[in-house]
Design a protein around this motif. Sequence first.
Motif, short mmCIF file in Angstrom:
data_model
loop_
_atom_site.label_atom_id
_atom_site.label_comp_id
_atom_site.label_asym_id
_atom_site.label_seq_id
_atom_site.Cartn_x
_atom_site.Cartn_y
_atom_site.Cartn_z
N VAL A 35 0.84 -1.19 0.00
CA VAL A 35 0.00 0.00 0.00
C VAL A 35 0.88 1.24 0.00
O VAL A 35 1.91 1.28 0.67
CB VAL A 35 -0.92 0.02 1.24
N ALA A 36 0.46 2.25 -0.74
CA ALA A 36 1.12 3.55 -0.73
C ALA A 36 0.04 4.62 -0.57
O ALA A 36 -1.14 4.36 -0.75
CB ALA A 36 1.91 3.78 -2.01
N VAL A 37 0.49 5.83 -0.24
CA VAL A 37 -0.45 6.92 -0.01
C VAL A 37 0.02 8.14 -0.79
O VAL A 37 1.22 8.38 -0.93
CB VAL A 37 -0.53 7.27 1.50
N VAL A 38 -0.96 8.91 -1.32
CA VAL A 38 -0.64 10.15 -2.01
C VAL A 38 -1.50 11.26 -1.40
O VAL A 38 -2.67 11.05 -1.08
CB VAL A 38 -0.86 10.04 -3.53
N ASN A 39 -0.90 12.42 -1.23
CA ASN A 39 -1.60 13.59 -0.74
C ASN A 39 -1.98 14.43 -1.96
O ASN A 39 -1.16 15.19 -2.48
CB ASN A 39 -0.71 14.38 0.22
N SER A 40 -3.21 14.30 -2.41
CA SER A 40 -3.62 14.96 -3.67
C SER A 40 -3.60 16.48 -3.55
O SER A 40 -3.28 17.17 -4.51
CB SER A 40 -4.99 14.46 -4.12
N ARG A 145 6.59 -0.10 -8.73
CA ARG A 145 6.89 -0.53 -7.36
C ARG A 145 6.09 -1.75 -6.93
O ARG A 145 6.15 -2.16 -5.77
CB ARG A 145 6.63 0.61 -6.38
N LYS A 146 5.29 -2.27 -7.87
CA LYS A 146 4.46 -3.45 -7.59
C LYS A 146 3.54 -3.21 -6.39
O LYS A 146 3.43 -4.02 -5.48
CB LYS A 146 5.32 -4.68 -7.38
N LEU A 147 2.87 -2.05 -6.43
CA LEU A 147 1.93 -1.69 -5.37
C LEU A 147 0.55 -2.24 -5.72
O LEU A 147 0.15 -2.26 -6.89
CB LEU A 147 1.85 -0.17 -5.22
N ASP A 148 -0.17 -2.66 -4.71
CA ASP A 148 -1.52 -3.16 -4.91
C ASP A 148 -2.56 -2.05 -4.78
O ASP A 148 -3.58 -2.07 -5.45
CB ASP A 148 -1.83 -4.27 -3.89
N ILE A 149 -2.28 -1.10 -3.89
CA ILE A 149 -3.25 -0.05 -3.60
C ILE A 149 -2.51 1.27 -3.38
O ILE A 149 -1.48 1.30 -2.71
CB ILE A 149 -4.06 -0.36 -2.31
N ILE A 150 -3.07 2.36 -3.92
CA ILE A 150 -2.61 3.70 -3.57
C ILE A 150 -3.83 4.44 -3.02
O ILE A 150 -4.83 4.57 -3.71
CB ILE A 150 -2.01 4.45 -4.77
N VAL A 151 -3.71 4.90 -1.80
CA VAL A 151 -4.81 5.54 -1.09
C VAL A 151 -4.56 7.05 -1.06
O VAL A 151 -3.42 7.50 -0.97
CB VAL A 151 -4.88 5.01 0.37
N GLN A 152 -5.65 7.81 -1.14
CA GLN A 152 -5.55 9.27 -1.01
C GLN A 152 -5.93 9.67 0.41
O GLN A 152 -6.88 9.12 0.97
CB GLN A 152 -6.49 9.97 -1.97
N GLU A 153 -5.22 10.64 0.94
CA GLU A 153 -5.57 11.30 2.20
C GLU A 153 -5.78 10.34 3.37
O GLU A 153 -6.85 10.25 3.93
CB GLU A 153 -6.84 12.15 2.03
N ALA A 154 -4.77 9.62 3.75
CA ALA A 154 -4.85 8.73 4.90
C ALA A 154 -4.72 9.54 6.20
O ALA A 154 -4.12 10.61 6.22
CB ALA A 154 -3.75 7.69 4.82
N TYR A 156 -3.03 8.60 8.83
CA TYR A 156 -1.63 8.50 9.22
C TYR A 156 -0.87 7.88 8.06
O TYR A 156 -1.35 6.94 7.43
CB TYR A 156 -1.44 7.63 10.46
N VAL A 157 0.31 8.40 7.80
CA VAL A 157 1.13 7.87 6.72
C VAL A 157 2.57 7.71 7.20
O VAL A 157 3.18 8.67 7.66
CB VAL A 157 1.12 8.81 5.49
N ASN A 158 3.07 6.52 7.08
CA ASN A 158 4.49 6.30 7.31
C ASN A 158 5.21 6.91 6.11
O ASN A 158 4.81 6.67 4.97
CB ASN A 158 4.76 4.80 7.39
N PRO A 159 6.21 7.72 6.32
CA PRO A 159 6.89 8.37 5.18
C PRO A 159 7.35 7.39 4.10
O PRO A 159 7.42 7.76 2.93
CB PRO A 159 8.08 9.07 5.84
N LYS A 160 7.62 6.14 4.47
CA LYS A 160 8.03 5.15 3.47
C LYS A 160 6.91 4.87 2.48
O LYS A 160 7.18 4.52 1.33
CB LYS A 160 8.41 3.82 4.13
N ALA A 161 5.67 5.04 2.91
CA ALA A 161 4.53 4.71 2.06
C ALA A 161 4.02 5.91 1.26
O ALA A 161 3.17 5.76 0.39
CB ALA A 161 3.38 4.15 2.90
N ASP A 162 4.55 7.11 1.53
CA ASP A 162 4.08 8.33 0.87
C ASP A 162 4.76 8.49 -0.49
O ASP A 162 5.99 8.59 -0.57
CB ASP A 162 4.36 9.54 1.74
N VAL A 163 3.97 8.51 -1.56
CA VAL A 163 4.52 8.65 -2.92
C VAL A 163 4.23 10.03 -3.50
O VAL A 163 4.46 10.27 -4.69
CB VAL A 163 3.98 7.55 -3.86
N THR A 164 3.77 10.95 -2.69
CA THR A 164 3.37 12.27 -3.17
C THR A 164 4.51 13.00 -3.88
O THR A 164 4.33 13.52 -4.99
CB THR A 164 2.85 13.14 -2.00
N ASP A 165 5.67 13.04 -3.25
CA ASP A 165 6.80 13.75 -3.87
C ASP A 165 7.20 13.11 -5.19
O ASP A 165 7.59 13.81 -6.13
CB ASP A 165 7.98 13.82 -2.90
#
Length: 175
Positions: A35-40, A145-154, A156-165
């Motif tokens: 799982v990864a997270v993006v801050n839209s 990165r072989k990610l299964d899910i990218i979530v918006q606006e979580a 809490y986000v561990n910086p390792k999972a944040d793909v925004t930059d």
Amino acid sequence: MKFSNSSKWIQVGLVAMASAFIAPLAFAQDAGTRVAVVNSEKVFNESNLAKAMQTRLQNEFTKRQDELRKSAEKIKAAAEKLDRDGAVMSEAERSRRQRELADQDRELQRKQREFTEDLNQRTFEERAKIAEKANLVLKQIAEQRKLDIIVQEAAYVNPKADVTDDVIKALNSQK
């Protein structure tokens, strides 16, 4: 302790509910779901596309905004003049000027509503263009990165999972 039939069914129901909530989590962990997270909002504010959008909208709407501001200043000045001179005017003249001011104010409010609606519509259109490009970039990142899910606006986000930059960098590198 003796249980009645209804309390047994309540216990069975609680166990079934707990299993329903826990099973997907256990499955996701066993399956190694990535799982990864993006801050839209950050993408919409900090990417070069977003900055270009702001410039375009500013250039498109500045003239109308200035005209609205000037109209508001004229109405305010006329209202202040009416307040100062109203005592020496005839009742008919004062009423006529009050009606004119009210009409001008209604017209200004109508133009301000139209301005706001037009600006919101254009902002929505421009953001949709950015979102479309960002979604393509997100899909590429997910595949790389072989990610299964990218979530918006979580929450809490561990910086390792944040793909925004990474999304912003990829968007900025596009023409």
